[in-house]
Design an enzyme around this catalytic site. Structure first.
Site, PDB file in Angstrom:
ATOM      1  N   GLU A  73      35.930 -36.654  -0.237  1.00  0.00           N
ATOM      2  CA  GLU A  73      35.730 -37.253  -1.557  1.00  0.00           C
ATOM      3  C   GLU A  73      34.242 -37.339  -1.903  1.00  0.00           C
ATOM      4  OE1 GLU A  73      39.270 -40.111  -2.743  1.00  0.00           O
ATOM      5  OE2 GLU A  73      38.502 -40.667  -0.781  1.00  0.00           O
ATOM      6  N   GLU A  97      45.140 -39.137   3.676  1.00  0.00           N
ATOM      7  CA  GLU A  97      45.451 -40.560   3.490  1.00  0.00           C
ATOM      8  C   GLU A  97      46.945 -40.851   3.444  1.00  0.00           C
ATOM      9  OE1 GLU A  97      41.283 -40.006   1.862  1.00  0.00           O
ATOM     10  OE2 GLU A  97      43.154 -38.868   1.901  1.00  0.00           O
TER      11      GLU A  97
END
Length: 704
Positions: A116, A136
């Site tokens: 990210e 995730e």
């Protein structure tokens, strides 16, 4: 700035430094072992970039990681703690909004928050061999720092959906093709960072804000993924939320990230997140054993006794890890079958891309040797016996191994149930004897129970754990009892299923209820797959010592008496043929006959009652395993069932589930069930104390 090194690096804090080279500002992350995105890393990156932005001489900024990887993800030490500013979404937005262009150089495993951060930079270069991903979902959450918004802007909605709902990493080449990377290069991360920054300035590397890009609308891809997940993962929460988050990429980046955060918070509040996080930590917790400080023995070669399914699987796992293996069998036919099975297993690894054809051939030609004489094991460092599950057979083998194996060789049995102390007693070196209980298929299943006998040496226990790590397995320490941790508990809760079957529930109803709880297969499907003859042999072995008070259900024995052993014979509780599987009507007739003979009037069982009784029995016996010290901690029991018995990972394991139910409720259930069978349903003293004190198994785990 706190200090300046001879190389011109200036420390921003303990884990981030910057360096000025002409118009380029280099920012280095050095937070070993994996440069996790800790608060110190986030804060240091913010300070470093902010300082460089304020320097008019700096025209480009490059981020890179020292050590073995760029940012590998979140810092697991911060899990469950309140976030500290700057939190990751703020940092990513800050980087993306920088007026000074930022490029990052990736290497190692750039996962989760690390990717990210990279997606928020204006360009991305990766070293060859880098892996990137957004895993995730495997923790019951979704990327919460813009990953669901920036990935589809770069790679398109279909690729982003695959990445985010599946959680599997991509290789650098695939990531480049998808558009997540701008270039793949080779060299030193620092030198590549400097080069990339200069290319950013001269225009040969693209300079763009990911948030300014527009993701190509693809409602069909979203609908297709929703339909796929509804079918394949109907019980899971976060994958479906991941799709909703990616769908928000149609919005401006700020609005999309707001929706991503709302969905992320929904996931954080889900019980599944707690279960999956617990499962994640269980794999680390089980490595904390009393013998951890002991020096393991060197293992450079192993011997495997028995070329059946289990022995061949163990040999395959060892060969794939690079260990040379000597396989022994009683006769040449057995060796031929074992070698053929190993070759088939290796061919499967080739088809899955885990091994090259040349690598397979090299293993078979130079790593595997065979013999019908146990003396061939005289020089190996470790022997794993995987012979027939019979104490007399195993004691005879270990008596021979005691004579032929070199001093210091580890002597291990793969027994599923038998007494390791009794096996060790026939040798003159019981300190070298240990149980290494693999699960079938041994080259695939991740669990390895390391069974520690009374006289097993600490270095031998450490060796078992070291071997497990080399074989890429999760080792769990167990004491000695019939069935150790997993099979002991399974034997107990299978009785609860049998009692329900005898009292009115069909095998199909029980299996359906447990699949609804999250198991891939119900207990009778599992029994058919494993082979009913295995439990039949165990039942006959235990018959002489079975307490008279115990209720015994002979239905599976009756099936075996008809030669119906499950899948291997095409018939067990179910029929297996070209039409798939379906309930075996002759098995149902046997069930009816046994009920009639026992004078039982069948009653209905709801799915809820089936699950409650099944899970209560599992937790009851798991508690006894803890009381007796067979398992070190509740989380060890969870690790066994998560990795060896198909327990639904999102539920965290049986002892984690016990905390969700509550000790007081479990005691109430057991006492109610005891009205029917006071011998089977007995409240463990530990559970009764927990109900009184409101203590949880999680608190026991925290104490270690």
């Amino acid at each position: 700035m706190t200090s300046e090194s001879k190389t011109g690096e200036t420390g921003v804090n303990d884990v981030v430094s910057l360096e000025l080279i002409g118009p380029v500002g280099l920012v280095a992350i050095d937070n070993p072992p994996v440069n996790a995105a800790s608060h110190a890393v986030r804060s240091g990156l913010w300070q470093a970039v902010e300082a460089l932005q304020q320097n008019a001489a700096v025209k480009a900024i490059a981020l890179y990681g020292k050590g073995r990887t760029f940012i590998a993800g979140a810092d697991i030490r911060e899990f469950g703690r309140p976030p500290q500013d700057p939190w990751l979404p703020e940092l990513c937005n800050f980087l993306e909004g920088s007026a000074t262009p930022i490029v990052c150089v990736l290497h190692g495993t750039t996962l989760g928050g690390g990717l990210e951060v990279a997606l928020a930079c204006h360009a991305r270069v990766a070293l060859k061999g880098t892996k990137v991903g957004l895993p995730e979902v495997t923790l019951g959450i979704l990327p919460g720092a813009g990953g669901t918004q920036r990935a589809p802007r770069l790679a398109g909605i279909p690729k982003a959906l695959d990445m985010i709902t599946g959680g599997k990493p991509l290789g650098a080449e695939e990531a480049l093709e998808a558009g997540l990377l701008d270039r793949i290069a080779e060299g030193d991360p620092r030198e590549l960072a400097l080069q990339a920054a200069q290319e950013l300035l001269d225009g040969s590397l693209p300079n763009r804000r990911t948030g300014d890009l527009v993701a190509e609308p693809d409602p069909a891809a979203l609908d297709e993924m929703r339909a796929k997940l509804a079918k394949s993962q109907p019980l899971l929460f976060s994958p479906h939320k991941c799709v909703d988050a990616v769908a928000a990429c149609r919005l401006p980046i700020a609005e999309g990230m707001k929706e991503e955060r709302r969905l992320y918070d929904d996931c954080m509040e889900s019980p599944q997140r707690a279960g999956l996080i617990h499962a994640f930590f269980s794999e680390r917790a089980v490595t904390k054993i009393p013998e951890a400080s002991a020096e393991p023995r060197a293992i450079e070669s192993i011997g495997v006794i028995g070329g059946g399914t289990m022995g061949s699987g163990i040999a395959t796992a060892a060969l794939l890890s690079g260990l040379p293996v000597t396989l022994t069998e009683r006769n040449q036919d057995g060796l031929d079958r074992g070698t053929a099975t190993i070759a088939k297993n290796l061919e499967g690894a080739v088809k899955r891309g885990k091994l090259t054809a040349a690598g397979r051939d090299e293993i078979l030609d130079s790593k595997l040797s065979t013999s019908t004489d146990l003396a061939a094991l005289s020089d190996v460092d470790l022997v794993i016996e995987a012979a027939f599950e019979d104490m007399a057979v195993k004691r005879e083998i270990f008596g021979t191994l005691d004579r032929v194996c070199k001093k210091g060789a580890v002597l291990a049995s793969n027994t599923s149930y038998l007494d390791i102390n009794g096996i060790a007693a026939v040798t003159s070196r019981p300190e070298d004897v240990i149980g290494l209980h693999f699960f079938s298929p041994a080259h695939v299943m991740r669990l390895l129970e390391v069974v520690v006998a009374e006289k097993t040496g600490a270095d031998v226990v450490a060796t078992g754990f070291t071997l497990a790590k080399r074989l890429k397995k999760i080792a769990v320490r167990s004491g000695v009892c019939d069935g150790f941790i997993g099979n002991r508990i399974m034997t107990f809760y299978k009785k609860a299923a049998d009692y329900m079957m005898m009292d009115g529930a069909s095998p199909e109803e029980i299996d359906t209820a447990m699949r609804g709880f999250g198991f891939a297969m119900g207990p009778y499907q599992v029994a058919d797959l494993a082979g009913l003859d295995i439990s039949w042999a165990a039942n006959k072995r235990r018959a002489a010592t079975r307490p008279v008070e115990e209720r015994y259900i002979p239905i599976a024995d009756r099936l075996c008496e008809n030669g119906w052993f499950g899948r291997k014979t095409g018939r067990g509780f179910y029929i297996y043929d070209g039409e798939g599987s379906r309930p075996n009507p002759e098995a149902l007739a046997i069930i009816d006959a046994e009920r009639a003979e026992a004078g039982i009037t069948p009653r209905p069982f709801s799915s809820e009652e089936i699950v409650n009784r099944f899970m209560t029995a599992m937790i009851l016996e798991g508690t006894r395993v803890l009381e007796e010290g067979i398992a070190l901690r509740p989380i060890d029991v969870d690790a066994v069932f998560l990795n060896g018995y198909g327990f639904p990972r999102f539920r965290g394991g049986p002892m984690h589930t016990a905390d969700v139910i509550g000790a007081a409720e479990l005691v109430r259930r057991i006492e109610a069930y005891a009205q029917e069978d006071a011998y089977y349903w007995q409240v463990p003293e530990l559970l009764r104390k927990m109900a009184a004190s409101r203590e949880t198994f999680a608190e026991m785990n925290a104490r270690g």
